[in-house]
Design an enzyme around this catalytic site. Sequence first.
Site, PDB file in Angstrom:
ATOM      1  N   SER A  25       0.737  -1.121  -0.091  1.00 30.37           N
ATOM      2  CA  SER A  25      -0.033  -0.002  -0.007  1.00 30.37           C
ATOM      3  C   SER A  25       0.773   1.341   0.095  1.00 30.37           C
ATOM      4  O   SER A  25       0.432   2.348  -0.611  1.00 30.37           O
ATOM      5  CB  SER A  25      -0.945   0.099   1.153  1.00 30.37           C
ATOM      6  OG  SER A  25      -0.240  -0.277   2.305  1.00 30.37           O
ATOM      7  N   THR A  26       1.921   1.139   0.590  1.00 27.26           N
ATOM      8  CA  THR A  26       2.930   2.579   0.758  1.00 27.26           C
ATOM      9  C   THR A  26       3.257   2.772  -0.707  1.00 27.26           C
ATOM     10  O   THR A  26       3.344   3.995  -1.075  1.00 27.26           O
ATOM     11  CB  THR A  26       4.087   2.371   1.655  1.00 27.26           C
ATOM     12  OG1 THR A  26       3.693   1.576   2.758  1.00 27.26           O
ATOM     13  CG2 THR A  26       4.842   3.509   1.752  1.00 27.26           C
ATOM     14  N   ASP A  75      10.398  -0.475  -2.280  1.00 28.54           N
ATOM     15  CA  ASP A  75       9.686  -1.693  -1.807  1.00 28.54           C
ATOM     16  C   ASP A  75       9.322  -1.659  -0.327  1.00 28.54           C
ATOM     17  O   ASP A  75       9.997  -0.938   0.442  1.00 28.54           O
ATOM     18  CB  ASP A  75      10.582  -2.819  -1.954  1.00 28.54           C
ATOM     19  CG  ASP A  75       9.868  -3.772  -2.626  1.00 28.54           C
ATOM     20  OD1 ASP A  75       8.862  -4.045  -2.660  1.00 28.54           O
ATOM     21  OD2 ASP A  75      10.415  -4.773  -3.238  1.00 28.54           O
ATOM     22  N   ASP A  78       8.040  -6.562   5.482  1.00 26.37           N
ATOM     23  CA  ASP A  78       7.594  -6.995   6.776  1.00 26.37           C
ATOM     24  C   ASP A  78       8.172  -6.693   8.007  1.00 26.37           C
ATOM     25  O   ASP A  78       7.485  -6.343   8.985  1.00 26.37           O
ATOM     26  CB  ASP A  78       7.050  -8.592   6.599  1.00 26.37           C
ATOM     27  CG  ASP A  78       6.421  -8.892   5.634  1.00 26.37           C
ATOM     28  OD1 ASP A  78       5.464  -8.255   5.101  1.00 26.37           O
ATOM     29  OD2 ASP A  78       6.623  -9.770   4.900  1.00 26.37           O
ATOM     30  N   LYS A  88      10.812  -9.882   3.500  1.00 22.19           N
ATOM     31  CA  LYS A  88       9.788  -9.573   2.694  1.00 22.19           C
ATOM     32  C   LYS A  88       9.064 -10.943   2.345  1.00 22.19           C
ATOM     33  O   LYS A  88       8.967 -11.615   1.158  1.00 22.19           O
ATOM     34  CB  LYS A  88      10.515  -9.081   1.397  1.00 22.19           C
ATOM     35  CG  LYS A  88      11.018  -7.680   1.672  1.00 22.19           C
ATOM     36  CD  LYS A  88      11.815  -6.959   0.570  1.00 22.19           C
ATOM     37  CE  LYS A  88      10.815  -6.834  -0.608  1.00 22.19           C
ATOM     38  NZ  LYS A  88       9.603  -6.270  -0.538  1.00 22.19           N
ATOM     39  N   GLY A  91       4.150 -11.441   0.519  1.00 23.91           N
ATOM     40  CA  GLY A  91       3.774 -11.176  -0.833  1.00 23.91           C
ATOM     41  C   GLY A  91       4.180 -12.155  -1.694  1.00 23.91           C
ATOM     42  O   GLY A  91       3.478 -12.425  -2.846  1.00 23.91           O
ATOM     43  N   GLU A  97      11.568  -9.503  -6.848  1.00 24.20           N
ATOM     44  CA  GLU A  97      11.921  -8.196  -6.093  1.00 24.20           C
ATOM     45  C   GLU A  97      13.336  -8.302  -5.880  1.00 24.20           C
ATOM     46  O   GLU A  97      13.869  -7.099  -6.085  1.00 24.20           O
ATOM     47  CB  GLU A  97      11.326  -8.170  -4.822  1.00 24.20           C
ATOM     48  CG  GLU A  97       9.800  -8.010  -4.591  1.00 24.20           C
ATOM     49  CD  GLU A  97       8.937  -8.214  -3.271  1.00 24.20           C
ATOM     50  OE1 GLU A  97       8.081  -7.312  -3.190  1.00 24.20           O
ATOM     51  OE2 GLU A  97       9.464  -8.963  -2.652  1.00 24.20           O
ATOM     52  N   LYS A 115       7.726  -1.628  12.201  1.00 21.45           N
ATOM     53  CA  LYS A 115       8.386  -2.745  11.461  1.00 21.45           C
ATOM     54  C   LYS A 115       9.872  -2.810  11.815  1.00 21.45           C
ATOM     55  O   LYS A 115      10.608  -3.612  11.222  1.00 21.45           O
ATOM     56  CB  LYS A 115       8.215  -2.784   9.921  1.00 21.45           C
ATOM     57  CG  LYS A 115       6.598  -2.885   9.830  1.00 21.45           C
ATOM     58  CD  LYS A 115       6.498  -2.750   8.247  1.00 21.45           C
ATOM     59  CE  LYS A 115       5.137  -3.275   7.964  1.00 21.45           C
ATOM     60  NZ  LYS A 115       4.913  -2.950   6.493  1.00 21.45           N
TER      61      LYS A 115
END
Length: 220
Positions: A25-26, A75, A78, A88, A91, A97, A115
């Site tokens: 979302s960022t 990017d 988590d 990460k 996803g 990535e 985080k």
Amino acid sequence: MKRTCAKKAFELVKDGMTVGLGGGSTVGFLIEELEAAGTKIWAVTPSQDTMELCIKHHIPVMPLEMIDHVDIAFDGCDELDVELNALKSCGGIHVREKIVAAMATDYVLLGDENKYHDKLEFAYPVTVEVIPSARSYVRKRLADLGSVVKERTSDQKTGVVVSDDGNYLMEAVFAKVDDIQNLSETLDGIPGLVGHSLFYHIASKAIIAKKDSVELVSRR
């Protein structure tokens, strides 16, 4: 905090850049900032969702396989530590990535203070992408490393979740990791394991959003 983080990321983007845009979302908020400002970039992304967002917001997207260099890439993550190591995992697109990260002059992780830790806590599993023929072998190797292994499944699909490149996704839960570098290098060396979601010494920078401020951190 995510929008604040995206605004800070926007300050690093210049007209004419090729920009890597990951998932989350960022990154979506960053895309909105780029459209609102009319910034002229080419985007490249490992994420189908992000590609569709770029198209919706009139940002041209180049296919990942047609690009060999990215000026800057952003990017989500988590978990993130002070050395800018990251997990990460959620996803499931970490292999693509890492390709974008490898091509980028600057690879910038986006996160909030919840985080950001002194050391990775491994509250999330290490997700691995595995070619189908190595399924049993990789499971055994991960278990031998002391992890609890499960294959990623979904209520919307029978069987193992498959990556965009047709490989299986597995999750290795580690109760404790004392040496992140050793774990990363060991996973890299397992035949049939295409890639994993532990990003060790990959990010060059991170943007950390806090309740009252935002911080741009460079790797030590």
